[in-house]
Design a protein around this motif. Structure first.
Motif, PDB file in Angstrom:
ATOM      1  N   LEU A  10      -3.707  -4.503  -2.839  1.00 12.58           N
ATOM      2  CA  LEU A  10      -2.961  -4.449  -4.105  1.00 12.58           C
ATOM      3  C   LEU A  10      -3.872  -4.474  -5.340  1.00 12.58           C
ATOM      4  O   LEU A  10      -3.584  -3.764  -6.317  1.00 12.58           O
ATOM      5  CB  LEU A  10      -1.957  -5.600  -4.165  1.00 12.58           C
ATOM      6  N   PRO A  11      -4.947  -5.251  -5.379  1.00 14.09           N
ATOM      7  CA  PRO A  11      -5.814  -5.198  -6.573  1.00 14.09           C
ATOM      8  C   PRO A  11      -6.348  -3.805  -6.871  1.00 14.09           C
ATOM      9  O   PRO A  11      -6.536  -3.453  -8.039  1.00 14.09           O
ATOM     10  CB  PRO A  11      -6.943  -6.178  -6.225  1.00 14.09           C
ATOM     11  N   ASP A  12      -6.578  -2.990  -5.836  1.00  9.52           N
ATOM     12  CA  ASP A  12      -7.034  -1.618  -6.061  1.00  9.52           C
ATOM     13  C   ASP A  12      -5.872  -0.687  -6.399  1.00  9.52           C
ATOM     14  O   ASP A  12      -6.029   0.247  -7.196  1.00  9.52           O
ATOM     15  CB  ASP A  12      -7.771  -1.096  -4.826  1.00  9.52           C
ATOM     16  N   LEU A  13      -4.700  -0.926  -5.812  1.00  5.04           N
ATOM     17  CA  LEU A  13      -3.546  -0.066  -6.082  1.00  5.04           C
ATOM     18  C   LEU A  13      -3.045  -0.226  -7.512  1.00  5.04           C
ATOM     19  O   LEU A  13      -2.509   0.718  -8.099  1.00  5.04           O
ATOM     20  CB  LEU A  13      -2.419  -0.374  -5.091  1.00  5.04           C
ATOM     21  N   ILE A  14      -3.223  -1.402  -8.073  1.00  7.23           N
ATOM     22  CA  ILE A  14      -2.739  -1.647  -9.435  1.00  7.23           C
ATOM     23  C   ILE A  14      -3.504  -0.796 -10.443  1.00  7.23           C
ATOM     24  O   ILE A  14      -2.959  -0.431 -11.500  1.00  7.23           O
ATOM     25  CB  ILE A  14      -2.861  -3.149  -9.764  1.00  7.23           C
ATOM     26  N   PRO A  26       2.951  -3.992  -7.326  1.00 11.64           N
ATOM     27  CA  PRO A  26       3.507  -5.187  -6.671  1.00 11.64           C
ATOM     28  C   PRO A  26       5.034  -5.155  -6.559  1.00 11.64           C
ATOM     29  O   PRO A  26       5.595  -5.467  -5.488  1.00 11.64           O
ATOM     30  CB  PRO A  26       3.034  -6.339  -7.564  1.00 11.64           C
ATOM     31  N   GLN A  27       5.727  -4.776  -7.628  1.00 10.63           N
ATOM     32  CA  GLN A  27       7.188  -4.725  -7.580  1.00 10.63           C
ATOM     33  C   GLN A  27       7.656  -3.633  -6.611  1.00 10.63           C
ATOM     34  O   GLN A  27       8.592  -3.839  -5.830  1.00 10.63           O
ATOM     35  CB  GLN A  27       7.760  -4.460  -8.979  1.00 10.63           C
ATOM     36  N   MET A  28       6.989  -2.481  -6.653  1.00 10.85           N
ATOM     37  CA  MET A  28       7.391  -1.395  -5.742  1.00 10.85           C
ATOM     38  C   MET A  28       7.135  -1.767  -4.290  1.00 10.85           C
ATOM     39  O   MET A  28       7.961  -1.493  -3.404  1.00 10.85           O
ATOM     40  CB  MET A  28       6.625  -0.119  -6.096  1.00 10.85           C
ATOM     41  N   LEU A  29       5.992  -2.391  -4.028  1.00  9.89           N
ATOM     42  CA  LEU A  29       5.691  -2.778  -2.647  1.00  9.89           C
ATOM     43  C   LEU A  29       6.678  -3.830  -2.155  1.00  9.89           C
ATOM     44  O   LEU A  29       7.080  -3.821  -0.984  1.00  9.89           O
ATOM     45  CB  LEU A  29       4.259  -3.294  -2.551  1.00  9.89           C
ATOM     46  N   GLY A  30       7.092  -4.745  -3.048  1.00  6.44           N
ATOM     47  CA  GLY A  30       8.116  -5.714  -2.664  1.00  6.44           C
ATOM     48  C   GLY A  30       9.431  -5.039  -2.319  1.00  6.44           C
ATOM     49  O   GLY A  30      10.131  -5.442  -1.376  1.00  6.44           O
ATOM     50  N   GLN A  31       9.796  -3.993  -3.060  1.00  6.11           N
ATOM     51  CA  GLN A  31      11.029  -3.266  -2.751  1.00  6.11           C
ATOM     52  C   GLN A  31      10.898  -2.524  -1.421  1.00  6.11           C
ATOM     53  O   GLN A  31      11.865  -2.430  -0.652  1.00  6.11           O
ATOM     54  CB  GLN A  31      11.335  -2.283  -3.894  1.00  6.11           C
ATOM     55  N   PHE A  32       9.714  -1.986  -1.143  1.00  9.63           N
ATOM     56  CA  PHE A  32       9.489  -1.342   0.156  1.00  9.63           C
ATOM     57  C   PHE A  32       9.663  -2.350   1.297  1.00  9.63           C
ATOM     58  O   PHE A  32      10.268  -2.039   2.327  1.00  9.63           O
ATOM     59  CB  PHE A  32       8.090  -0.733   0.206  1.00  9.63           C
ATOM     60  N   VAL A  65      -0.746 -17.334   0.841  1.00 11.91           N
ATOM     61  CA  VAL A  65      -1.043 -16.210  -0.044  1.00 11.91           C
ATOM     62  C   VAL A  65      -1.818 -16.733  -1.246  1.00 11.91           C
ATOM     63  O   VAL A  65      -1.333 -17.608  -1.975  1.00 11.91           O
ATOM     64  CB  VAL A  65       0.253 -15.508  -0.497  1.00 11.91           C
ATOM     65  N   ASP A  66      -3.017 -16.217  -1.449  1.00 11.86           N
ATOM     66  CA  ASP A  66      -3.844 -16.619  -2.574  1.00 11.86           C
ATOM     67  C   ASP A  66      -3.822 -15.588  -3.703  1.00 11.86           C
ATOM     68  O   ASP A  66      -4.003 -15.950  -4.871  1.00 11.86           O
ATOM     69  CB  ASP A  66      -5.295 -16.830  -2.114  1.00 11.86           C
ATOM     70  N   CYS A  67      -3.620 -14.316  -3.374  1.00 13.70           N
ATOM     71  CA  CYS A  67      -3.627 -13.256  -4.386  1.00 13.70           C
ATOM     72  C   CYS A  67      -2.314 -13.292  -5.164  1.00 13.70           C
ATOM     73  O   CYS A  67      -1.223 -13.307  -4.570  1.00 13.70           O
ATOM     74  CB  CYS A  67      -3.828 -11.895  -3.730  1.00 13.70           C
ATOM     75  N   GLU A  68      -2.398 -13.323  -6.493  1.00  9.27           N
ATOM     76  CA  GLU A  68      -1.186 -13.376  -7.307  1.00  9.27           C
ATOM     77  C   GLU A  68      -0.373 -12.084  -7.204  1.00  9.27           C
ATOM     78  O   GLU A  68       0.858 -12.109  -7.271  1.00  9.27           O
ATOM     79  CB  GLU A  68      -1.557 -13.632  -8.769  1.00  9.27           C
ATOM     80  N   HIS A  69      -1.029 -10.951  -7.010  1.00 11.71           N
ATOM     81  CA  HIS A  69      -0.305  -9.688  -6.885  1.00 11.71           C
ATOM     82  C   HIS A  69       0.485  -9.642  -5.576  1.00 11.71           C
ATOM     83  O   HIS A  69       1.638  -9.202  -5.560  1.00 11.71           O
ATOM     84  CB  HIS A  69      -1.278  -8.514  -6.958  1.00 11.71           C
ATOM     85  N   ALA A  70      -0.135 -10.099  -4.491  1.00 15.24           N
ATOM     86  CA  ALA A  70       0.585 -10.141  -3.217  1.00 15.24           C
ATOM     87  C   ALA A  70       1.739 -11.134  -3.280  1.00 15.24           C
ATOM     88  O   ALA A  70       2.825 -10.892  -2.724  1.00 15.24           O
ATOM     89  CB  ALA A  70      -0.375 -10.504  -2.088  1.00 15.24           C
ATOM     90  N   ARG A  71       1.531 -12.261  -3.980  1.00 16.05           N
ATOM     91  CA  ARG A  71       2.609 -13.241  -4.114  1.00 16.05           C
ATOM     92  C   ARG A  71       3.769 -12.660  -4.924  1.00 16.05           C
ATOM     93  O   ARG A  71       4.944 -12.894  -4.601  1.00 16.05           O
ATOM     94  CB  ARG A  71       2.058 -14.498  -4.775  1.00 16.05           C
TER      95      ARG A  71
END
Length: 478
Positions: A243-247, A254-260, A282-288
């Motif tokens: 996710l840090p690279d996808l952003i 992050p929101q789209m991946l959560g919807q997926f 989960v340590d990454c804020e984007h994954a959280r």
């Protein structure tokens, strides 16, 4: 001939007629040490004696060779074999299989069954052997039913992306999941099956909402046929870590991946305990943020089996009234703001290229119902930009104007000057290169040449005459 007889006179003894032995006879007498001369027997000199002994030795050797060769020939003939070359001759060593290195016992190799072109030892009976398909004499017709199997090597990481990415992009155009499954079955994915969902989701994040909806359907249909729920779980695990690279390319990743994730869990493409695996780890804020988004959606839709509207309703699935309302609102906002790029962006977001003729129709009707030259110039500018960018095709442009031509009679009930205004608009669009000459000539004109000046100078129309009535009838008939 060539021999000496004992009755012949000896050399040098012709006067007395005394007969003596010839040299050949002297050779036969091994013990003779005396030689008869002219005056009787005499003693040999040492040189003559040495020469005589040498002759006797040579004669003995010749006799021994004749005897041995005669005995060997006699033995071979008694055994029924043909006489071969002498053992010492070069010809006899041509087919000799004995080692020339002085090794071995002097026996032929492999008992006589070895060597090039040799079928085997004499008397050997071979058993049944399975036919070899690589044998030049192999006959597939004589083998009965033959099963052919195509072996496809497992794809490498680079080859997988090269083969799967065009499939997903083409799927975004036709939306047929069965075709994608057939193409994937033709590839040997092996242990890289999990890369297919990951690649599809990554492409959907960079696409439109309709692409994300199609990707969610694809993941649901692939489960049980090409991939397993654990493969999809592995793919989402990888995307949560990336996710840090996808952003960087997609800030809303992050929101789209959560919807997926929520849609996949609702479609049973992901295990139901997928979110439980990440609790407290989960340590990454984007994954959280992505996991929280998925949990919220699943909590809201806990009584619904499928989150069908998580990506909204696709353009082709929206009601016609809704699309007409959206296009009308788009045109009104454009007249207020004057931003052509925003209007073009909104039209692309609707994702209804087959329904763009409605935009042309609404734009022309809005010009006919309006007043002033400002809206006319803005609408002509908008249509020209949409035409030049290819967003509105020639077919959609023609259909939009033709719909106005067909409904011009009803429009003129509310707008009495609709015929003249439409003729001016059509002429202006033709001058700007928006419509074709054939479409301009097809425009029905009620009073040709009655309007002089611009859009604001249209005044009272003259009374209809016989010529004008006839022209109107011809135009309506056309």
């Amino acid at each position: 001939m060539g021999g000496c007889h004992r009755g012949a006179p000896a050399r040098g003894d012709g006067a007395h007629g005394v007969q003596g032995p010839c040299p050949a006879a002297a050779e036969e007498e091994d013990g003779d040490e005396e030689l008869l001369g002219a005056g009787g027997p005499r003693t040999w000199t040492p040189q003559e004696k040495l020469l005589h002994e040498a002759r006797l030795k040579a004669k003995a050797k010749r006799r021994l060779r004749r005897t041995s060769s005669r005995d060997s020939a006699r033995e071979s003939l008694s055994e029924g074999a043909e006489p071969g070359p002498e053992p010492g001759s070069p010809k006899g060593r041509t087919h000799d299989r004995r080692s020339r290195m002085g090794k071995g016992r002097g026996l032929p190799k492999k008992g006589g069954a070895g060597g090039k072109g040799v079928w085997g030892a004499p008397g050997v009976v071979y058993g049944y052997q399975e036919p070899d398909a690589r044998d030049p004499n192999y006959d597939e017709v004589a083998q009965g039913d033959t099963v052919y199997a195509t072996v496809v090597p497992e794809l490498e990481e680079g080859e997988l992306e090269k083969n799967v990415q065009p499939m997903v992009l083409e799927y975004f155009e036709h939306g047929d999941t069965s075709e994608v499954m057939e193409l994937l079955r033709g590839l040997n994915l092996g242990s890289r099956r999990h890369a297919v969902p990951s690649l599809a989701v990554a492409l959907a994040l960079e696409g439109k909402a309709s692409h994300r909806e199609l990707t969610s359907r694809l993941l649901s249909d692939l489960v049980g046929h090409v991939v397993t729920p654990e493969d999809i779980a592995w793919a989402f695990d990888k995307m949560l870590r990336d996710l840090p690279d996808l952003i960087l390319d997609t800030p809303e990743a992050p929101q789209m991946l959560g919807q997926f994730i929520a849609r996949a869990v609702a479609d049973h493409a992901l295990p139901l305990d997928f979110l439980e695996r990440y609790k407290g780890r989960v340590d990454c804020e984007h994954a959280r943020a992505a996991l929280d988004r998925a949990a919220v959606l699943l909590r809201i839709k806990r009584d619904v089996n499928r989150l069908d509207n998580v990506w909204g309703v696709g353009g082709g699935q929206r009601p016609v009234k809704h699309l007409v309302k959206e296009m009308n609102l788009l045109l009104r906002e454009y007249l207020l703001s004057g931003e052509v790029s925003e209007a073009e962006h909104c039209l692309r977001e609707l994702e209804v290229p087959h329904f763009h003729h409605e935009l042309v129709y609404e734009a022309v009707v809005m010009v006919l119902e309006g007043s002033g030259e400002g809206p006319v110039a803005m609408m002509v500018t908008l249509l020209k930009v949409l035409w030049e960018t290819g967003l509105v095709t020639l077919d959609q442009m023609n259909r939009g104007f033709q719909r106005v031509y067909e409904e011009l009679g009803d429009i003129s009930l509310d707008v009495p000057l609709a015929h003249s205004l439409l003729e001016r608009l059509v002429e202006l669009c033709f001058d700007r290169g928006i419509i074709t000459r054939a479409l301009r000539d097809a425009c029905p004109a009620r009073y040709r040449g009655s309007c002089v000046g611009g859009w604001g100078s249209v005044g009272v129309l003259p009374p209809p005459s016989s010529s004008s009535s006839s022209s109107t009838g011809a135009g309506s008939a056309s």
